[in-house]
Design a protein around this motif. Structure first.
Motif, mmCIF file in Angstrom:
data_model
loop_
_atom_site.group_PDB
_atom_site.id
_atom_site.type_symbol
_atom_site.label_atom_id
_atom_site.label_comp_id
_atom_site.label_asym_id
_atom_site.label_seq_id
_atom_site.Cartn_x
_atom_site.Cartn_y
_atom_site.Cartn_z
ATOM 1 N N VAL A 1 0.733 -0.957 0.293
ATOM 2 C CA VAL A 1 -0.403 0.077 -0.395
ATOM 3 C C VAL A 1 0.576 1.307 -0.052
ATOM 4 C CG1 VAL A 1 -1.512 1.987 1.694
ATOM 5 C CG2 VAL A 1 -1.944 -1.194 1.121
ATOM 6 N N ALA A 2 1.697 1.116 0.803
ATOM 7 C CA ALA A 2 3.018 2.503 0.586
ATOM 8 C C ALA A 2 3.500 2.383 -0.846
ATOM 9 C CB ALA A 2 4.358 2.183 1.719
ATOM 10 N N GLY A 3 3.736 1.513 -0.991
ATOM 11 C CA GLY A 3 3.988 1.501 -2.514
ATOM 12 C C GLY A 3 3.593 2.079 -3.637
ATOM 13 N N LEU A 4 1.912 1.563 -3.765
ATOM 14 C CA LEU A 4 1.410 2.368 -4.209
ATOM 15 C C LEU A 4 0.658 3.776 -4.014
ATOM 16 C CD1 LEU A 4 -1.538 1.757 -6.232
ATOM 17 C CD2 LEU A 4 -3.197 0.958 -3.913
ATOM 18 N N CYS A 5 0.650 4.050 -3.132
ATOM 19 C CA CYS A 5 0.425 5.949 -2.528
ATOM 20 C C CYS A 5 2.010 5.800 -3.682
ATOM 21 C CB CYS A 5 0.725 5.852 -0.949
ATOM 22 S SG CYS A 5 -1.121 4.916 -0.136
ATOM 23 N N GLY A 6 3.290 6.190 -2.870
ATOM 24 C CA GLY A 6 3.972 6.399 -3.591
ATOM 25 C C GLY A 6 3.941 6.329 -5.154
ATOM 26 N N ILE A 7 3.390 5.447 -5.524
ATOM 27 C CA ILE A 7 2.556 6.126 -7.389
ATOM 28 C C ILE A 7 1.457 6.606 -7.398
ATOM 29 C CG2 ILE A 7 1.903 4.199 -9.686
ATOM 30 C CD1 ILE A 7 2.857 1.923 -7.722
ATOM 31 N N VAL A 8 0.566 6.711 -6.915
ATOM 32 C CA VAL A 8 -0.370 7.635 -6.841
ATOM 33 C C VAL A 8 -0.015 9.033 -6.824
ATOM 34 C CG1 VAL A 8 -2.568 8.827 -5.800
ATOM 35 C CG2 VAL A 8 -2.343 5.902 -6.087
ATOM 36 N N VAL A 9 1.343 9.202 -5.904
ATOM 37 C CA VAL A 9 2.216 10.998 -5.478
ATOM 38 C C VAL A 9 2.604 10.841 -6.661
ATOM 39 C CG1 VAL A 9 3.861 11.706 -4.684
ATOM 40 C CG2 VAL A 9 1.865 9.960 -2.988
ATOM 41 N N SER A 10 3.189 10.063 -7.731
ATOM 42 C CA SER A 10 4.484 10.470 -8.763
ATOM 43 C C SER A 10 2.835 11.177 -10.025
ATOM 44 C CB SER A 10 5.029 9.305 -9.244
ATOM 45 O OG SER A 10 4.111 8.171 -9.931
ATOM 46 N N ILE A 11 1.926 10.305 -9.904
ATOM 47 C CA ILE A 11 0.790 10.788 -10.873
ATOM 48 C C ILE A 11 0.215 12.015 -10.815
ATOM 49 C CG2 ILE A 11 -1.090 10.099 -11.929
ATOM 50 C CD1 ILE A 11 -0.887 6.850 -11.276
ATOM 51 N N LEU A 12 0.391 12.210 -9.521
ATOM 52 C CA LEU A 12 -0.363 13.778 -9.139
ATOM 53 C C LEU A 12 0.892 14.763 -9.623
ATOM 54 C CD1 LEU A 12 -1.911 13.120 -6.005
ATOM 55 C CD2 LEU A 12 -3.128 13.164 -8.118
ATOM 56 N N SER A 13 1.707 14.161 -9.515
ATOM 57 C CA SER A 13 3.015 15.621 -9.687
ATOM 58 C C SER A 13 2.790 15.270 -10.778
ATOM 59 C CB SER A 13 4.317 14.879 -8.843
ATOM 60 O OG SER A 13 5.530 15.444 -9.369
ATOM 61 N N ILE A 14 3.169 14.730 -12.175
ATOM 62 C CA ILE A 14 3.032 14.788 -13.321
ATOM 63 C C ILE A 14 2.392 15.631 -13.626
ATOM 64 C CG2 ILE A 14 2.970 13.165 -15.338
ATOM 65 C CD1 ILE A 14 4.527 11.061 -14.267
ATOM 66 N N LEU A 15 1.114 15.417 -13.649
ATOM 67 C CA LEU A 15 -0.492 15.768 -13.663
ATOM 68 C C LEU A 15 -0.324 17.908 -13.543
ATOM 69 C CD1 LEU A 15 -3.184 13.643 -12.675
ATOM 70 C CD2 LEU A 15 -2.628 14.047 -14.779
ATOM 71 N N ARG A 16 0.141 17.795 -12.058
ATOM 72 C CA ARG A 16 1.136 18.852 -11.709
ATOM 73 C C ARG A 16 1.866 19.535 -12.521
ATOM 74 N NH1 ARG A 16 2.049 18.367 -6.125
ATOM 75 N NH2 ARG A 16 0.550 16.823 -5.889
ATOM 76 N N ALA A 17 2.714 18.875 -13.274
ATOM 77 C CA ALA A 17 3.466 19.709 -13.513
ATOM 78 C C ALA A 17 2.955 20.083 -15.682
ATOM 79 C CB ALA A 17 4.628 19.127 -13.788
ATOM 80 N N ARG A 18 2.664 18.661 -15.399
ATOM 81 C CA ARG A 18 2.386 19.243 -16.564
ATOM 82 C C ARG A 18 1.064 19.901 -17.007
ATOM 83 N NH1 ARG A 18 -0.409 14.206 -20.119
ATOM 84 N NH2 ARG A 18 -0.762 16.171 -21.297
ATOM 85 N N ARG A 19 0.266 20.947 -15.731
ATOM 86 C CA ARG A 19 -1.140 21.612 -15.660
ATOM 87 C C ARG A 19 0.109 23.139 -15.740
ATOM 88 N NH1 ARG A 19 -5.546 18.536 -12.656
ATOM 89 N NH2 ARG A 19 -6.102 17.492 -14.981
ATOM 90 N N GLY A 20 1.021 22.963 -15.515
ATOM 91 C CA GLY A 20 1.470 24.371 -14.865
ATOM 92 C C GLY A 20 2.410 25.294 -16.001
ATOM 93 N N GLY A 21 3.016 25.097 -17.106
ATOM 94 C CA GLY A 21 2.667 25.656 -18.284
ATOM 95 C C GLY A 21 4.507 26.292 -18.532
ATOM 96 N N LEU A 22 4.794 25.145 -17.410
ATOM 97 C CA LEU A 22 6.439 24.841 -17.123
ATOM 98 C C LEU A 22 6.990 24.812 -18.838
ATOM 99 C CD1 LEU A 22 6.851 23.068 -14.522
ATOM 100 C CD2 LEU A 22 7.132 24.720 -14.091
ATOM 101 N N ASP A 23 8.275 25.827 -19.220
ATOM 102 C CA ASP A 23 8.881 24.580 -19.990
ATOM 103 C C ASP A 23 9.515 23.944 -20.381
ATOM 104 O OD1 ASP A 23 10.680 25.653 -18.081
ATOM 105 O OD2 ASP A 23 12.323 27.273 -19.301
ATOM 106 N N ASP A 24 10.330 23.457 -21.484
ATOM 107 C CA ASP A 24 10.860 22.107 -21.842
ATOM 108 C C ASP A 24 11.147 22.261 -20.859
ATOM 109 O OD1 ASP A 24 10.478 20.129 -23.487
ATOM 110 O OD2 ASP A 24 12.110 20.874 -24.489
ATOM 111 N N ALA A 25 12.626 22.714 -20.728
ATOM 112 C CA ALA A 25 13.434 22.060 -19.357
ATOM 113 C C ALA A 25 13.258 21.711 -18.241
ATOM 114 C CB ALA A 25 15.159 22.938 -19.380
#
Length: 71
Positions: A13-37
């Motif tokens: 379950v701890a590993g599953l929570c880590g996977i969810v955290v990484s998914i949420l991190s990627i979604l926030r980064a994509r919606r953040g409007g960051l430059d390519d680098a």
């Protein structure tokens, strides 16, 4: 061997929570409007978290299987 099964479930379950955290991190980064680098840096960090969480989840599942086989 019940303790091994329950410990493995907790680790899984701890590993599953880590996977969810990484998914949420990627979604926030994509919606953040960051430059390519900056986006590549965030994705690299999320990939590291994702692989570590996947490894943790696999170890937990292995603990559960070993506990069931030994019970």
């Amino acid at each position: 061997m019940d303790y091994l099964i329950w410990a493995g479930a907790v680790v899984s379950v701890a590993g599953l929570c880590g996977i969810v955290v990484s998914i949420l991190s990627i979604l926030r980064a994509r919606r953040g409007g960051l430059d390519d680098a900056a986006l590549r840096g965030k994705l690299r960090q999320a990939m590291t978290i994702n692989l570590a969480a996947l490894f943790t989840s696999v170890i937990g599942l292995m603990m559960v299987v070993v506990g069931v086989l030994l019970a």
